[in-house]
Design an enzyme around this catalytic site. Structure first.
Site, PDB file in Angstrom:
ATOM      1  N   LYS A 177       0.848  -1.196   0.000  1.00  0.00           N
ATOM      2  CA  LYS A 177       0.000   0.000   0.000  1.00  0.00           C
ATOM      3  C   LYS A 177       0.881   1.243   0.000  1.00  0.00           C
ATOM      4  O   LYS A 177       1.473   1.599   1.019  1.00  0.00           O
ATOM      5  CB  LYS A 177      -0.915   0.039   1.220  1.00  0.00           C
ATOM      6  CG  LYS A 177      -1.813   1.277   1.260  1.00  0.00           C
ATOM      7  CD  LYS A 177      -2.117   1.702   2.677  1.00  0.00           C
ATOM      8  CE  LYS A 177      -2.676   3.115   2.774  1.00  0.00           C
ATOM      9  NZ  LYS A 177      -1.802   4.161   2.214  1.00  0.00           N
ATOM     10  N   GLU A 252       8.732   1.306  11.676  1.00  0.00           N
ATOM     11  CA  GLU A 252       9.723   2.392  11.644  1.00  0.00           C
ATOM     12  C   GLU A 252       8.945   3.680  11.798  1.00  0.00           C
ATOM     13  O   GLU A 252       8.214   4.084  10.902  1.00  0.00           O
ATOM     14  CB  GLU A 252      10.501   2.356  10.328  1.00  0.00           C
ATOM     15  CG  GLU A 252      11.855   3.045  10.425  1.00  0.00           C
ATOM     16  CD  GLU A 252      11.829   4.461   9.903  1.00  0.00           C
ATOM     17  OE1 GLU A 252      11.505   5.368  10.717  1.00  0.00           O
ATOM     18  OE2 GLU A 252      12.115   4.673   8.724  1.00  0.00           O
ATOM     19  N   CYS A 286      12.575  11.084   8.607  1.00  0.00           N
ATOM     20  CA  CYS A 286      12.356  10.562   9.956  1.00  0.00           C
ATOM     21  C   CYS A 286      13.612  10.664  10.803  1.00  0.00           C
ATOM     22  O   CYS A 286      13.540  10.813  12.026  1.00  0.00           O
ATOM     23  CB  CYS A 286      11.862   9.118   9.895  1.00  0.00           C
ATOM     24  SG  CYS A 286      12.925   8.023   8.938  1.00  0.00           S
ATOM     25  N   GLU A 385       8.334  15.587  17.050  1.00  0.00           N
ATOM     26  CA  GLU A 385       8.756  15.536  15.656  1.00  0.00           C
ATOM     27  C   GLU A 385       7.937  16.530  14.841  1.00  0.00           C
ATOM     28  O   GLU A 385       6.712  16.494  14.847  1.00  0.00           O
ATOM     29  CB  GLU A 385       8.574  14.127  15.091  1.00  0.00           C
ATOM     30  CG  GLU A 385       9.082  13.985  13.673  1.00  0.00           C
ATOM     31  CD  GLU A 385       8.992  12.557  13.157  1.00  0.00           C
ATOM     32  OE1 GLU A 385       9.956  12.089  12.537  1.00  0.00           O
ATOM     33  OE2 GLU A 385       7.947  11.914  13.377  1.00  0.00           O
TER      34      GLU A 385
END
Length: 483
Positions: A177, A252, A286, A385
């Site tokens: 996906k 992750e 990331c 973040e």
């Protein structure tokens, strides 16, 4: 404008069972360049069924046979390199140089796991050393089964390679996906599957969002393994869905990575590495080293060097040669970053550079490259973040303080250490709670080295032999020594 209203199932493009449509936008021109029909659980059922039908024959193939297909993917991507670089820039907003690096990294990943697939043949049935007469044990590695792979929008072809290549090398069949934000680059993978004559059902690709495809895929009883890269919020939902049937997961997730600059570092060289760690891909990484911890002794010259380099960055059309930073990938992500900048204003953070120092392009989802100094450790910008071109900095008085503040985070994906003493830098690196630590350099990610984090940055590892192991189940046959 492209109409993406079919799903790739069993090596055929079939009409989607879904009815909702989502626009795909060029983040620089802000024009809609495609529409994608959002899949639904019926599409997931069909794709998983196809993968299960294909699994017995695919897992029975040798590693060398599977390696030949992976080499085919690498060669096909290489032939399409120029086309895919421009497509990635158009759909994602990456500048051409960054898109080229991404594609080359993906190609290297397919080649690496072709080698790992061949090596797997040699590992099968190895004897285990036993201190017992008349008994032998042999170790085998079986594919875990059908893998559901969910990839993010910031590095589409790279993150799909990190999942798809080891899954296929291990003998798994997959349902992939892509992100609904950047569906165009990964469409190429389905085209390549047909081109290299990959057996039907081994790779299935579903367009859709989390509601229509992501959640049904993560919770599907026919999926044995889920590998997800993305936000913590969604990753935790994936983990809960997998837990209900005790399915294997690799996650992750987020990062708030530090870069530590010691007093014995060269401020000018350090500035280059700081810039690469936060402003590449407009900060949508990331592992972005978004927390700068600099020794008091060189803080001022480093801030001055960074200000100069930020001023020199060229923002604009990612397809134009000479552009250093393109737009953020979506209006939604731009607005997320803007919300953090509003928090910074309310908190009274001291900006060395922000939107007041730069005129942004007239179109595109741009955010000015931003640097705050003397950021309190309790600030939301220091702890959360942001996923944009925003660097938060503070000075420290000692190596010990730098390590302590670097580790004072919910995340532990990556870190960078800059020091004139390489041995000292390695000592500091060993003390940091992070899955990858770069010493005096940019963020170099290699197929041979593992990727993953500590704490809330995820579970498991991708890349290297660890990435292959994520799609393998270990089996031992124990019994009398054959006569």
């Amino acid at each position: 404008m492209q109409q993406l209203d079919h799903q790739f199932i069993d090596n055929r493009w079939v009409p989607s069972a879904g009815q909702r449509r989502l626009p795909v936008t060029n983040p620089y021109s802000e024009e809609v360049i495609a529409e994608v029909t959002v899949g639904d659980p019926a599409d997931v059922d069909s794709a998983v069924a196809a993968a299960r039908r294909a699994l017995p024959a695919w897992r029975a193939r040798s590693g060398a046979e599977r390696a030949a297909y992976l080499e085919g993917f690498a060669e096909a991507l290489t032939r399409r390199r120029d086309e895919l670089i421009r497509l990635s820039s158009t759909n994602n907003g990456k500048v051409l140089a960054e898109a080229g690096i991404d594609l080359d990294d993906a190609i290297a990943c397919y080649r690496y796991y072709a080698h790992q697939a061949r090596e797997l043949d040699h590992r099968q049935g190895r004897l285990v050393e036993l201190e017992m007469d008349g008994v032998e044990a042999r170790c085998y590695h079986d594919p875990v089964g059908v893998a559901g792979l969910i990839t993010p929008w910031n590095f589409p072809l790279v993150t799909s390679a990190w999942k798809l290549a080891p899954a296929l090398a291990a003998g798994c069949t997959v349902v992939l996906k892509p992100s609904e934000v950047t569906p165009l680059p990964e469409r190429t993978l389905a085209e390549i599957a047909i081109e290299v004559d990959l057996p039907a059902g081994v790779l299935n690709l579903l367009y859709g969002d989390g509601e229509g495809v992501g959640a049904p895929l993560a919770s599907h009883p026919g999926v044995d393994k889920v590998s997800f890269t993305g936000s913590n919020r969604v990753g935790e939902a994936v983990m809960r869905a997998a837990a209900e049937r005790t399915a294997d997961v690799s996650l992750e997730l987020g990062g708030k990575s530090p870069i530590l600059v010691m007093e014995d570092a060269d401020p000018e060289q350090a500035a280059d590495w700081v810039m690469a760690g936060i402003y590449s891909n407009a900060g949508q990484i990331c592992s972005a080293t978004s927390r700068l911890l600099v020794h008091d002794a060189i803080a001022e010259p480093l801030y001055a060097a960074l200000a100069e380099r930020i001023d020199d960055l060229t923002l604009g059309d990612p397809l134009a040669e000479g552009t250093d930073m393109g737009p953020l990938t979506s209006a939604r992500q731009r607005d997320v970053v803007r919300a953090y900048l509003a928090i910074a204003e309310r908190e009274g953070l001291s900006a060395v550079r922000d939107s007041r120092h730069r005129r942004l392009p007239d179109s595109g989802f741009f955010v000015a490259p931003t640097l705050y100094r003397d950021v309190p450790t309790q600030s939301r910008l220091w702890r959360e973040e942001i996923f944009g071109p925003v660097l938060c900095a503070r000075s420290v008085a000692s190596e010990e303080e730098a390590i302590r503040q670097a580790n004072d985070s919910d995340f532990g994906l990556a870190a960078t250490v800059v020091s004139g003493d390489a041995e000292r830098a390695r000592r500091i690196g060993r003390a940091l709670q992070a899955g990858s630590v770069w010493i005096n350099g940019e963020q170099l990610v290699l197929p041979e080295t593992g990727w993953g984090g500590f704490k809330r940055s995820g579970i498991g590892r991708e890349l290297g032999p660890w990435g292959l192991s994520a799609y393998l189940a270990v089996k031992h046959l124990v019994g009398p020594v054959p006569s």
